[in-house]
Design a protein around this motif. Structure first.
Motif, mmCIF file in Angstrom:
data_model
loop_
_atom_site.group_PDB
_atom_site.id
_atom_site.type_symbol
_atom_site.label_atom_id
_atom_site.label_comp_id
_atom_site.label_asym_id
_atom_site.label_seq_id
_atom_site.Cartn_x
_atom_site.Cartn_y
_atom_site.Cartn_z
ATOM 1 N N ASP A 8 45.839 39.133 43.248
ATOM 2 C CA ASP A 8 45.077 40.171 42.423
ATOM 3 C C ASP A 8 45.786 40.988 41.386
ATOM 4 N N LYS A 20 41.527 45.006 33.245
ATOM 5 C CA LYS A 20 40.335 44.198 33.776
ATOM 6 C C LYS A 20 39.366 44.147 32.625
ATOM 7 N N LYS A 25 43.324 39.747 35.337
ATOM 8 C CA LYS A 25 43.020 40.036 36.468
ATOM 9 C C LYS A 25 44.074 39.654 37.606
#
Length: 280
Positions: free
Chosen positions: A104, A127, A132
């Motif tokens: 992440d 984002k 991401k």
């Protein structure tokens, strides 16, 4: 009211994308550091920045790619964000981009030096652009607000994939960061409150496919009332403009993500695993 001057030390990692060497695309083991030219020229400043990066990333920086960001580099971006022009004595802020980490997306901000933009603000804006994963570290040897960082961070990902992020997407994400900084400076709302407001409202707007400006204004207003956030009507209007702009770029974001997918389909399995982590 808290007031943080957007002045000579606002600059954070402008044009990070310029630091990645040719041929980088698809490589998973690269770490990139950018130094403002004022910092790089001052041994103590550079040492302070390196210490932060080492302590936060736990990386051996001896093999990291390095780039000195000059006033000329900064002014190409800053003129469209703040209207300011900087000289070679005003370029302090620095960043480390670790593209080994492909889980992440993470952003670690030196809160003692970056005074306005939080990690969550960067996360939200990145984002919005479809990025991401990866790990970005932001610091400065002197205090900086940090709103000028985003364009450079996105350029970093452009270099990693050789796919250009549409200008409409860049502009929307940069506007998001700058608008949040303005709201924090001109109100009693904290950076965390403003960041969460924007993130939650964007999620609602995207989920419900809202494009009407007044509806977005109403969503923001209701959010501020329900969460006891005190910002002006002008700030609500500015946030609505920013979120509307992001919503209107969804088509360009989708096109960009499709282009990245094509790159992934033409890379080796190792490159595919790496890039697939960045753009999921």
């Amino acid at each position: 009211m808290r007031k943080i001057t957007i002045g000579m030390v606002i600059l954070s990692i402008i044009l990070i994308g310029m630091v990645i060497p040719a041929g980088f695309s698809g490589q998973a083991n690269s770490v990139v550091i950018t130094y403002g030219e004022t910092t790089h020229a001052n041994t103590n400043y550079k040492s302070d920045v390196d210490s932060f990066f080492k302590s936060q990333s736990n990386l051996d920086l001896s093999n990291a790619a390095e780039k000195i960001i000059t006033a000329s580099d900064v002014n190409k971006i800053a003129s469209t964000i703040t209207g300011r022009t900087y000289d070679s004595s005003e370029i302090f802020s620095s960043a480390l981009v670790n593209l080994k980490e492909n889980a992440d997306l993470k952003v670690s901000v030196d809160k003692d030096k970056i005074t306005t933009i939080t990690g969550d603000m960067y996360l939200s804006a990145l984002k919005s652009a479809g990025i991401k994963s990866g790990h970005v570290y932001v610091t400065s040897p002197v205090t900086a607000t940090g709103e000028s960082a985003l364009a450079g961070i996105m350029n970093c990902y452009e270099e990693a994939t050789n796919v250009k992020i549409p200008e409409t997407v860049k502009e929307a994400a940069n506007k998001e960061i700058y608008t949040q900084a303005e709201v924090v400076e001109d109100s009693n709302a904290s950076s965390d409150q403003v960041s969460k407001l924007v993130d939650d409202v964007k999620e609602t707007v995207k989920k419900e496919n809202v494009t009407d400006h007044q509806t977005i204004v109403n969503i923001i207003y209701n959010y501020t009332v329900n969460n006891n956030i005190n910002i002006t009507n002008s700030s609500i209007e500015n946030l609505a403009n920013s979120i509307e702009q992001i919503q209107n770029t969804q088509g360009d974001i989708n096109t960009y993500e499709n282009q990245v997918s094509e790159v992934l389909n033409n890379t080796s399995s190792n490159s595919n695993n790496f890039l697939g982590g960045i753009f999921g």
